[in-house]
Scaffold this active site. Structure first.
Site: not given
Ligand SMILES: [Zn+2]
Length: 296
Positions: A61, A63, A65-66, A133, A196, A254
């Site tokens: 996805h 976000h 941090d990814h 998520h 996530d 994570h």
């Molecule tokens: Zn994340």
């Protein structure tokens, strides 16, 4: 060679010991880069892997941090003159973010965009399933086709040797000898990547029969409330996912920055993981796939 190079293990906020997410799955000479968060380019240097080893990139996805590591990695690939095509998979609703990230990367990489909007196979052997998520999210699974393993004693008894073994494997038959007479079924290896998500059917499908299941474990069991609110797994839920799918090895990652010591999370996952071996991922770890099961 098949192994997972862990480039980062932090969720939203990195820590002094944990970089943002990032994983490079090396699989028979192909490199699948999963969820490159910020700092992935430098983590690759620390891990001793190069941008030229990346053939395919999968985002669960969009976000940060990814995916915020994407422009850096792509720019590095351009700098290194990567000539092979690079395939980028991501949820269709993340198109604007992905295009923005790609737009600021140095040009020159033969990048092929592959958005997906539902479950299915997105490349040979590579499947996605929807997760649950706060934005559209998909987990990944790499599945090797089932095959057969030759039994040396049976080959000898049938008088098949040398190049004839290869012919028999290829053609399924050699004179009066059939492949099934001298071999046993061999289950293909499976790698699953569940990021996530709250517990959901898609995660369960991905975990099914996984030799190596990489699962987010953002929260400890005592923090089930924020896990539910932000749609993440607790360590115990990650363990239960591995148990339900009969996964052989569970790699937790994570992690929320609130935990310094991850051993309690491993214990919590182990309590629910059934027969799965549970390991906590640490930055720069290299995790091999367990050897194939001996057929029954
Ligand atoms: Zn994340």
């Amino acid at each position: 060679m098949r192994e997972l190079v862990v480039l980062g293990t932090a969720s939203q906020v990195p820590t002094r010991t944990r970089n943002h997410n990032g994983y490079l799955l090396l699989w028979d000479g192909e490199g699948l880069l999963l969820d490159p968060g910020e700092g992935t380019q430098r983590q690759m240097i620390h891990a001793g892997v190069s941008a030229t080893q990346v053939h395919r990139i999968g985002l669960t996805h969009v976000h940060g941090d990814h995916c915020y590591g994407l422009p850096g990695v792509l720019s590095r690939m351009a700098l290194d003159g990567v000539a092979h095509p690079v395939h980028l998979h991501y949820p269709a609703s993340g198109e604007d973010v992905v295009r923005a990230l790609v737009a600021v990367a140095s040009p020159g990489v033969d990048l092929r965009l592959h958005p997906h909007g539902g479950p299915g196979e997105v490349a040979p052997g590579l499947e996605v399933r929807p997760l649950l998520h706060r934005v559209e999210t998909y987990g990944y699974r790499l599945v090797e086709p089932d095959g057969r393993t030759m039994v040396p004693e049976r080959l000898a008894a049938a008088g098949v040797r040398g190049p004839d073994v290869g012919r028999l494997a290829r053609d399924g038959r050699l004179g009066g000898v059939r492949l099934e007479d001298v071999s046993v079924p061999r289950r293909g290896q499976r790698f699953a990547f569940v990021m996530d998500t709250a517990p959901c059917p898609g995660a369960e499908e991905l975990a099914e029969g996984a030799d190596l299941l990489v699962a987010e474990s953002t929260f400890a069991d005592e923090d089930a409330e924020p896990a539910r609110e932000y749609r993440h797994l607790t360590a115990g839920q990650a363990g239960a996912l591995a148990a339900a799918g009969g996964a052989r090895r569970l790699l937790l990652t994570h992690f929320s920055s609130r935990y310094t010591d991850l051993e309690p999370l491993r214990e919590q996952a182990r309590a629910t993981a059934g027969g799965a071996v549970v390991t906590v991922a640490r930055d720069l770890d290299r995790v091999g796939l367990p050897p194939r099961c001996r057929p029954a």
